[in-house]
Design an enzyme around this catalytic site. Structure first.
Site, PDB file in Angstrom:
ATOM      1  CD  GLU A 430     -35.464  26.423 -46.052  1.00 30.80           C
ATOM      2  OE1 GLU A 430     -35.015  27.084 -47.000  1.00 30.80           O
ATOM      3  OE2 GLU A 430     -35.867  26.937 -44.993  1.00 30.80           O
TER       4      GLU A 430
HETATM    5  C1  LIG Z   1     -35.636  19.366 -38.244  1.00 34.39           C
HETATM    6  C2  LIG Z   1     -36.418  19.444 -39.517  1.00 34.39           C
HETATM    7  C3  LIG Z   1     -37.175  20.564 -39.797  1.00 34.39           C
HETATM    8  C4  LIG Z   1     -37.951  20.628 -40.961  1.00 34.39           C
HETATM    9  N1  LIG Z   1     -38.764  21.722 -41.182  1.00 34.39           N
HETATM   10  C5  LIG Z   1     -39.622  21.716 -42.237  1.00 34.39           C
HETATM   11  C6  LIG Z   1     -40.581  22.762 -42.413  1.00 34.39           C
HETATM   12  O1  LIG Z   1     -40.626  23.733 -41.652  1.00 34.39           O
HETATM   13  N2  LIG Z   1     -41.449  22.674 -43.454  1.00 34.39           N
HETATM   14  C7  LIG Z   1     -41.441  21.626 -44.328  1.00 34.39           C
HETATM   15  O2  LIG Z   1     -42.256  21.599 -45.231  1.00 34.39           O
HETATM   16  N3  LIG Z   1     -40.520  20.632 -44.203  1.00 34.39           N
HETATM   17  C8  LIG Z   1     -39.623  20.645 -43.186  1.00 34.39           C
HETATM   18  N4  LIG Z   1     -38.714  19.625 -43.024  1.00 34.39           N
HETATM   19  C9  LIG Z   1     -38.672  18.542 -44.002  1.00 34.39           C
HETATM   20  C10 LIG Z   1     -37.461  18.584 -44.905  1.00 34.39           C
HETATM   21  O3  LIG Z   1     -37.578  19.617 -45.841  1.00 34.39           O
HETATM   22  C11 LIG Z   1     -37.329  17.188 -45.550  1.00 34.39           C
HETATM   23  O4  LIG Z   1     -36.866  16.330 -44.522  1.00 34.39           O
HETATM   24  C12 LIG Z   1     -36.433  17.178 -46.743  1.00 34.39           C
HETATM   25  O5  LIG Z   1     -37.032  17.835 -47.833  1.00 34.39           O
HETATM   26  C13 LIG Z   1     -36.091  15.735 -47.175  1.00 34.39           C
HETATM   27  O6  LIG Z   1     -37.234  14.962 -47.297  1.00 34.39           O
HETATM   28  P1  LIG Z   1     -37.304  13.543 -46.558  1.00 34.39           P
HETATM   29  O7  LIG Z   1     -36.888  13.739 -45.153  1.00 34.39           O
HETATM   30  O8  LIG Z   1     -38.634  12.950 -46.804  1.00 34.39           O
HETATM   31  O9  LIG Z   1     -36.180  12.663 -47.240  1.00 34.39           O
HETATM   32  P2  LIG Z   1     -36.297  11.794 -48.571  1.00 34.39           P
HETATM   33  O10 LIG Z   1     -37.036  12.537 -49.612  1.00 34.39           O
HETATM   34  O11 LIG Z   1     -36.773  10.444 -48.195  1.00 34.39           O
HETATM   35  O12 LIG Z   1     -34.780  11.713 -49.020  1.00 34.39           O
HETATM   36  C14 LIG Z   1     -33.816  11.001 -48.235  1.00 34.39           C
HETATM   37  C15 LIG Z   1     -32.470  11.133 -48.900  1.00 34.39           C
HETATM   38  O13 LIG Z   1     -32.517  10.492 -50.171  1.00 34.39           O
HETATM   39  C16 LIG Z   1     -31.687  11.143 -51.084  1.00 34.39           C
HETATM   40  N5  LIG Z   1     -32.486  11.551 -52.247  1.00 34.39           N
HETATM   41  C17 LIG Z   1     -33.804  11.827 -52.310  1.00 34.39           C
HETATM   42  N6  LIG Z   1     -34.162  12.144 -53.559  1.00 34.39           N
HETATM   43  C18 LIG Z   1     -33.048  12.063 -54.321  1.00 34.39           C
HETATM   44  C19 LIG Z   1     -32.748  12.292 -55.688  1.00 34.39           C
HETATM   45  N7  LIG Z   1     -33.679  12.713 -56.565  1.00 34.39           N
HETATM   46  N8  LIG Z   1     -31.476  12.124 -56.098  1.00 34.39           N
HETATM   47  C20 LIG Z   1     -30.498  11.735 -55.243  1.00 34.39           C
HETATM   48  N9  LIG Z   1     -30.729  11.520 -53.946  1.00 34.39           N
HETATM   49  C21 LIG Z   1     -31.969  11.692 -53.486  1.00 34.39           C
HETATM   50  C22 LIG Z   1     -31.101  12.365 -50.356  1.00 34.39           C
HETATM   51  O14 LIG Z   1     -29.826  12.028 -49.861  1.00 34.39           O
HETATM   52  C23 LIG Z   1     -32.044  12.567 -49.201  1.00 34.39           C
HETATM   53  O15 LIG Z   1     -31.410  13.163 -48.079  1.00 34.39           O
HETATM   54  C24 LIG Z   1     -37.921  19.559 -41.877  1.00 34.39           C
HETATM   55  C25 LIG Z   1     -37.118  18.442 -41.608  1.00 34.39           C
HETATM   56  C26 LIG Z   1     -36.388  18.366 -40.454  1.00 34.39           C
HETATM   57  C27 LIG Z   1     -35.571  17.124 -40.179  1.00 34.39           C
END
Ligand SMILES: Cc1cc2nc3c(=O)[nH]c(=O)nc-3n(C[C@H](O)[C@H](O)[C@H](O)COP(=O)(O)OP(=O)(O)OC[C@H]3O[C@@H](n4cnc5c(N)ncnc54)[C@H](O)[C@@H]3O)c2cc1C
Length: 610
Positions: A430
């Site tokens: 989130e």
């Molecule tokens: C168990 C689980 C349940 C989930 N449930 C849902 C759901 O029900 N619905 C849904 O839509 N999504 C869901 N998600 C997705 C979740 O919201 C995303 O994993 C989250 O938004 C991060 O996106 P990403 O994993 O692609 O990481 P990325 O966007 O690749 O980011 C990786 C890391 O990079 C860093 N980062 C990224 N952007 C920036 C920035 N601008 N500035 C500084 N640092 C940054 C942060 O440290 C971040 O943790 C779920 C994820 C998990 C693991």
């Protein structure tokens, strides 16, 4: 959410820095401004902090659940506690990586799965504050179950509750609020994680305009494989242009072309939840299934997440309370060096910190939930702060209690290794905490940034009309720098803390102004600076909620003739530690190792090791 929001563009344009903005940056800023700043802007609590104000009517007096609702809530909590004690086995849910249908049915029977839905559609009609109390109770016991409930109720059916028409609600809600059917919220894709606006799933209208054809893939979606209704974000064409915008659709898995690619992705924590990947291949969705306005899906998503982040705070509060109970139990029984662990100061320090944080997390959750219940305008900053603050504090709490248990924490017969695994998602889901931290700083600084812009524009191009606006902006900036805002507490014993808080808000405002003047446009990319500003703002908000709660508890005890003042050691400790942290964050703006940090990282990034 894209993290870059315009703050102080104009002063820099004169310096030629504006020219350096690439087209992408300008597009991002425009999108964010349209999304976040359209319409009249009320000065909420967090935005007020950035202006040097204490918007007291948002946070004081501490919110109370109305008596009639409180008694209904008490009954529900009694029923819920009994059910959870008898039927919920968190360890088994983790081992089996599944929440049994009996648990889901029981939660449905008690009303948990439609807690805030209107009674008209079969829901319980509870306020967000009461709902948070329910989620806190579940969060105390099982993170899988609390995330499942959040995915279904806080975000899964939220778009329908907030943006659905009466017909849509009548059609879909009755089965969803009982748990006979389940909901899910699907935003994330391979290319749209933190960058939520980068959704690639396409929704093309049919020639007669009656349907949309959806194509694309979603991943990491909680409840996807068990949901009967999914709120899916997809791109629709913007009429009369070659652009696209995000729209929210209600999709059901029985629609032809809906393909579950992976129902339960094996994972580290919250194993009971079903986190899945699915594809939509030429799925035909009737236009009646659009939630909210066409092209306004990002606004729908962000509003939905406001609710999710609030219940996130409640679940983390519940888990922090469990940490405290576990820590105390072990520290009072485990003996080493002929003493129970609770005799050692380094153990006491951890217990005290957990108690202080749990008190603050609860206060912050309730105050934020009350913004929703009162229908206040624009609390996006506060929900982001709550999410970051409570998830970071919970991680620390679990780490502390884990340490108190020593080697025994490492084994699966105790709940601690599970709690540690479960809690790790909180800082990522989130909205990753880094993204939200940057968002808090940039959106918060926009207010004072615009005032500086007004002043700068007037100096560059004086005009009669501009002079009066610039004068008002200058007066505002100056007032905020001179005046210590009043923090109106009722209890004499809290006046010292209240004065300190007021002084820190002035100090904070001064530091924000100085950062804006010093860094100007480049501050948009200076996340180390943004982080200190956001962290200070979060602690100011947390301290405010603690002070408000403590004040209300003292007054309540006084009104009820309780001679003994309530035990406020934890609240007092929180305020002291929070005030120290705020001073530290602000001092770090001028005394830091940022250059060295960046040079080291850049050097590593430039020479990846094989
Ligand atoms: C168990 C689980 C349940 C989930 N449930 C849902 C759901 O029900 N619905 C849904 O839509 N999504 C869901 N998600 C997705 C979740 O919201 C995303 O994993 C989250 O938004 C991060 O996106 P990403 O994993 O692609 O990481 P990325 O966007 O690749 O980011 C990786 C890391 O990079 C860093 N980062 C990224 N952007 C920036 C920035 N601008 N500035 C500084 N640092 C940054 C942060 O440290 C971040 O943790 C779920 C994820 C998990 C693991």
């Amino acid at each position: 959410m894209r993290a870059r929001i315009a703050t102080v563009r104009a002063p820099c344009s004169a310096n030629g820095l504006m020219n350096k903005l690439d087209a992408q940056r300008q597009k991002e800023i425009q999108q964010a401004e349209e999304l976040l700043f359209a319409g009249p802007q009320a000065l909420g609590f967090a935005k007020g902090l950035f202006q040097g104000h204490f918007v007291s009517d948002w946070v004081m007096p501490y919110p109370r659940i109305p008596a009639a609702e409180q008694s209904e809530l008490d009954q529900t909590l009694t029923e819920l506690r009994k059910f959870l004690s008898e039927e919920l086995d968190a360890a088994e849910i983790d081992r089996q990586a599944d929440i049994p249908r009996t648990v889901i049915d029981g939660l449905g029977r008690i009303g948990v799965l439609g807690m805030t839905a209107p009674k008209l559609y079969g829901g319980r009609g509870f306020s967000q504050m009461a709902n948070c109390k329910v989620l806190e109770e579940i969060g105390r016991r099982c993170a899988s179950t609390s995330v499942f409930v959040n995915a279904h109720h806080s975000i899964g059916i939220r778009a329908l509750l907030l943006f659905g028409t009466h017909e849509q609600k009548q059609k879909w809600l009755p089965k969803l609020v009982t748990g006979e059917q389940l909901g899910s919220f699907a935003l994330t894709e391979k290319e749209a994680g933190s960058d939520a606006a980068n959704v690639q799933m396409q929704a093309r209208p049919t020639e007669d305009g009656s349907h949309f054809i959806l194509n694309g893939e979603k991943r990491y979606i909680t409840n996807a494989a068990i949901a009967h209704e999914l709120t899916v974000m997809a791109r629709t064409p913007v009429p009369g242009s070659d652009k696209t915008a995000i729209t929210a659709f209600l999709v059901t898995p029985d629609m032809p072309g809906f393909e579950m690619l992976e129902a339960r992705m094996p994972k580290m924590g919250i194993r009971g939840t079903a986190t899945g990947r699915f594809a939509l291949r030429d799925v035909k969705v009737p236009k009646e299934n659009i939630l909210g306005q066409m092209g306004k899906g990002l606004k729908v998503a962000l509003t939905v997440l406001d609710f999710g982040r609030t219940t996130f705070g409640a679940c983390c509060t519940g888990a922090a309370k469990t940490c405290l109970e576990l820590a105390v139990a072990h520290a009072n029984t485990r003996k080493q060096f002929n003493k129970t662990l609770g005799n050692f100061e380094l153990v006491k320090k951890k217990i005290a910190r957990i108690a202080a944080d749990a008190y603050a997390m609860e206060a912050m959750t309730m105050v934020t939930a009350s913004f929703i219940d009162r229908g206040l305008e624009d609390y996006m900053l506060e929900t982001a702060m709550l999410k970051v603050f409570t998830t970071e504090r919970l991680w620390e709490c679990i780490n502390d209690v884990f340490q108190i248990y020593g080697g025994s924490a490492y084994f699966v017969d105790l709940p601690l290794e599970r709690m540690l695994r479960d809690a790790r998602i909180n800082q990522i889901g989130e909205g990753a905490n880094e993204v939200l931290t940057s968002f808090v700083a940039l959106v918060g600084m926009r207010g004072p940034g615009m005032e500086f812009k007004e002043i700068y524009d007037t100096m560059m191009k004086p005009s009669r009309d501009r002079m009066s606006k610039a004068w008002a902006a200058g007066k505002n900036r100056l007032n905020a720098t001179i005046r210590v805002p009043d923090v109106p507490v009722q209890s004499d014993q809290l006046r010292g803390h209240a004065r300190q808080l007021g002084r820190l808000i002035r100090h904070f405002n001064f530091a924000v102004n100085r950062a804006l003047i010093t860094y100007r446009e480049p501050i948009l990319d200076m996340q180390l600076v943004q982080e200190r500003i956001a962290n200070a703002a979060m602690d100011l908000f947390a301290s405010t909620c603690v002070l408000s709660r403590q004040d209300s508890e003292i007054q309540f005890a006084r009104r009820n003739g309780d001679a003994a003042a309530p035990d406020h050691a934890a609240a007092d400790l929180f305020l002291r530690q929070s005030f120290h942290r705020i001073r530290g964050f602000l001092a770090g703006l001028t005394d830091n190792d940022d250059k060295s940090v960046l040079a080291t990282a850049n050097s590593c990034l430039a020479k990846p090791r094989s």
